[in-house]
Write a protein that holds these residues in place. Sequence first.
Motif, PDB file in Angstrom:
ATOM      1  N   ASP A  27       1.067  -1.142  -0.164  1.00 48.61           N
ATOM      2  CA  ASP A  27      -0.108   0.005  -0.603  1.00 48.61           C
ATOM      3  C   ASP A  27       0.946   1.455   0.163  1.00 48.61           C
ATOM      4  N   ALA A  28       0.010   2.246  -0.195  1.00 53.33           N
ATOM      5  CA  ALA A  28       1.208   3.704   0.129  1.00 53.33           C
ATOM      6  C   ALA A  28       2.432   4.188   1.485  1.00 53.33           C
ATOM      7  N   GLU A  29       1.833   2.835   2.051  1.00 57.98           N
ATOM      8  CA  GLU A  29       3.119   3.086   3.142  1.00 57.98           C
ATOM      9  C   GLU A  29       4.345   2.994   2.680  1.00 57.98           C
ATOM     10  N   PHE A  30       4.782   2.097   1.350  1.00 62.45           N
ATOM     11  CA  PHE A  30       5.675   1.331   0.824  1.00 62.45           C
ATOM     12  C   PHE A  30       6.131   2.342  -0.251  1.00 62.45           C
ATOM     13  N   ASP A  31       5.634   3.378  -0.461  1.00 59.89           N
ATOM     14  CA  ASP A  31       6.186   4.405  -1.383  1.00 59.89           C
ATOM     15  C   ASP A  31       7.839   5.255  -1.050  1.00 59.89           C
ATOM     16  N   MET A  32       8.307   4.833  -1.058  1.00 59.91           N
ATOM     17  CA  MET A  32       9.890   4.705  -0.268  1.00 59.91           C
ATOM     18  C   MET A  32      11.038   4.351  -1.428  1.00 59.91           C
ATOM     19  N   LEU A  33      11.456   6.028  -2.048  1.00 58.92           N
ATOM     20  CA  LEU A  33      12.511   5.512  -2.701  1.00 58.92           C
ATOM     21  C   LEU A  33      13.496   4.815  -2.940  1.00 58.92           C
ATOM     22  N   ASP A  34      14.390   4.227  -2.063  1.00 60.36           N
ATOM     23  CA  ASP A  34      15.595   3.233  -1.969  1.00 60.36           C
ATOM     24  C   ASP A  34      14.985   1.758  -1.905  1.00 60.36           C
ATOM     25  N   TRP A  35      13.785   1.802  -1.502  1.00 58.21           N
ATOM     26  CA  TRP A  35      13.447   0.076  -1.531  1.00 58.21           C
ATOM     27  C   TRP A  35      13.038   0.378  -2.963  1.00 58.21           C
ATOM     28  N   HIS A  36      11.986   1.323  -3.706  1.00 61.76           N
ATOM     29  CA  HIS A  36      11.484   1.287  -5.107  1.00 61.76           C
ATOM     30  C   HIS A  36      12.599   0.754  -6.008  1.00 61.76           C
ATOM     31  N   ASP A  37      13.819   1.685  -5.784  1.00 60.13           N
ATOM     32  CA  ASP A  37      14.503   1.614  -6.465  1.00 60.13           C
ATOM     33  C   ASP A  37      15.376   0.002  -6.342  1.00 60.13           C
ATOM     34  N   ARG A  38      15.779  -0.019  -5.120  1.00 62.27           N
ATOM     35  CA  ARG A  38      16.549  -1.383  -4.963  1.00 62.27           C
ATOM     36  C   ARG A  38      15.977  -2.935  -5.438  1.00 62.27           C
ATOM     37  N   LEU A  39      14.459  -2.447  -5.160  1.00 60.52           N
ATOM     38  CA  LEU A  39      13.685  -3.818  -6.068  1.00 60.52           C
ATOM     39  C   LEU A  39      14.023  -3.565  -7.758  1.00 60.52           C
ATOM     40  N   LEU A  40      13.858  -2.673  -8.157  1.00 58.65           N
ATOM     41  CA  LEU A  40      13.956  -2.618  -9.967  1.00 58.65           C
ATOM     42  C   LEU A  40      15.149  -3.105 -10.043  1.00 58.65           C
ATOM     43  N   GLU A  41      16.574  -3.068  -9.061  1.00 60.55           N
ATOM     44  CA  GLU A  41      17.672  -2.733  -9.680  1.00 60.55           C
ATOM     45  C   GLU A  41      17.280  -4.576  -9.698  1.00 60.55           C
ATOM     46  N   GLN A  42      16.265  -5.298  -8.919  1.00 61.30           N
ATOM     47  CA  GLN A  42      16.737  -6.870  -8.931  1.00 61.30           C
ATOM     48  C   GLN A  42      15.859  -7.582  -9.625  1.00 61.30           C
ATOM     49  N   GLY A  43      14.848  -6.555 -10.954  1.00 58.55           N
ATOM     50  CA  GLY A  43      14.365  -7.196 -11.708  1.00 58.55           C
ATOM     51  C   GLY A  43      12.807  -7.156 -10.964  1.00 58.55           C
ATOM     52  N   VAL A  44      12.151  -6.574  -9.929  1.00 58.89           N
ATOM     53  CA  VAL A  44      11.183  -7.019  -9.340  1.00 58.89           C
ATOM     54  C   VAL A  44      10.318  -5.519  -9.264  1.00 58.89           C
ATOM     55  N   VAL A  45       9.102  -5.830  -9.674  1.00 55.66           N
ATOM     56  CA  VAL A  45       8.675  -4.317 -10.092  1.00 55.66           C
ATOM     57  C   VAL A  45       7.175  -3.966  -8.735  1.00 55.66           C
ATOM     58  N   PRO A  46       7.560  -3.079  -8.093  1.00 52.66           N
ATOM     59  CA  PRO A  46       6.897  -2.657  -7.268  1.00 52.66           C
ATOM     60  C   PRO A  46       5.811  -2.117  -7.262  1.00 52.66           C
ATOM     61  N   VAL A  47       4.785  -2.366  -6.883  1.00 49.79           N
ATOM     62  CA  VAL A  47       3.486  -2.036  -7.197  1.00 49.79           C
ATOM     63  C   VAL A  47       2.875  -0.729  -6.532  1.00 49.79           C
ATOM     64  N   VAL A  48       3.111   0.117  -5.855  1.00 47.10           N
ATOM     65  CA  VAL A  48       2.853   0.737  -5.041  1.00 47.10           C
ATOM     66  C   VAL A  48       2.427   2.138  -5.599  1.00 47.10           C
ATOM     67  N   PRO A  49       1.045   2.072  -4.576  1.00 49.15           N
ATOM     68  CA  PRO A  49       0.540   3.653  -4.714  1.00 49.15           C
ATOM     69  C   PRO A  49       1.792   4.939  -4.819  1.00 49.15           C
ATOM     70  N   TYR A  50       1.164   5.592  -5.284  1.00 50.93           N
ATOM     71  CA  TYR A  50       1.972   6.910  -5.139  1.00 50.93           C
ATOM     72  C   TYR A  50       1.387   8.010  -4.443  1.00 50.93           C
ATOM     73  N   ASN A  51       2.468   8.543  -3.244  1.00 45.40           N
ATOM     74  CA  ASN A  51       1.879   8.982  -2.254  1.00 45.40           C
ATOM     75  C   ASN A  51       2.853  10.630  -2.723  1.00 45.40           C
ATOM     76  N   GLN A  52       1.547  11.739  -2.672  1.00 44.38           N
ATOM     77  CA  GLN A  52       1.870  12.447  -3.055  1.00 44.38           C
ATOM     78  C   GLN A  52       2.696  13.598  -1.456  1.00 44.38           C
ATOM     79  N   ARG A  53       1.980  13.555  -0.396  1.00 43.18           N
ATOM     80  CA  ARG A  53       2.483  13.458   0.434  1.00 43.18           C
ATOM     81  C   ARG A  53       4.024  13.932   0.509  1.00 43.18           C
TER      82      ARG A  53
END
Length: 232
Positions: free
Chosen positions: A118-144
Amino acid sequence: RPPGRRTLDRFITDFALVAEDVFITLVHELAEQVPLGKLYRIDGTDIPADQQDDGAEWNYDHAEDDFYYGYGCCLVTAADNIPVAATFTPAKKVDQETATRVTTDALAVEKPIWLLGDAEFDMLDWHDRLLEQGVVPVVPYNQRNTDEPLDIEYRVEDTIAVSEERLDEAYRRRSRIETAIGVCKDLGLGTPRVRGRVRVESHVFLVLCLRLAVALTNHERDNDIASPTITL
């Protein structure tokens, strides 16, 4: 007759020394026998505690819009409501370090294609680490999280070419982690009868081990792996 309270107290204390290791061993054993699928989910849950437990504290649960006294647990689950990684936390809310640690443990079991949160996991470093490992993080964008919000619904839209419709389709399956957590709570995850951080953590991993043991037993009997009970 059942063992006495002192015997159980000694067991839960001693089990704390190996609790997480036993859980990880059971996860890998199950992964060798059962397909975990290509879609993981991540979420945190509350672990209520007795108010006489000095190790716990008051925490705010955003989902329930209320306070609770206790601890937390962050889980990653796979197909058939199977927990594949977990970490004991001071509260239900999960920070980036915790999310990274539990996700690393999950990917060490088997790498999925999608990881939903969920939106709680809209974390940039966590998101980028997953993409680097070939995993697509599906997390709502938190505009706050920014003063200049992007015109996107999911964080990953700003990084890779994937349609919002496909992301919507994947994200609709995120809620199944609530079922997986509910199954674990039915087995005792949310009702520890012990006090103190070490013992409560031991209790949490004991319940998660029980969930895996039930799944392994049902698999060996050709029964429903997702079932929270053993069919004889």
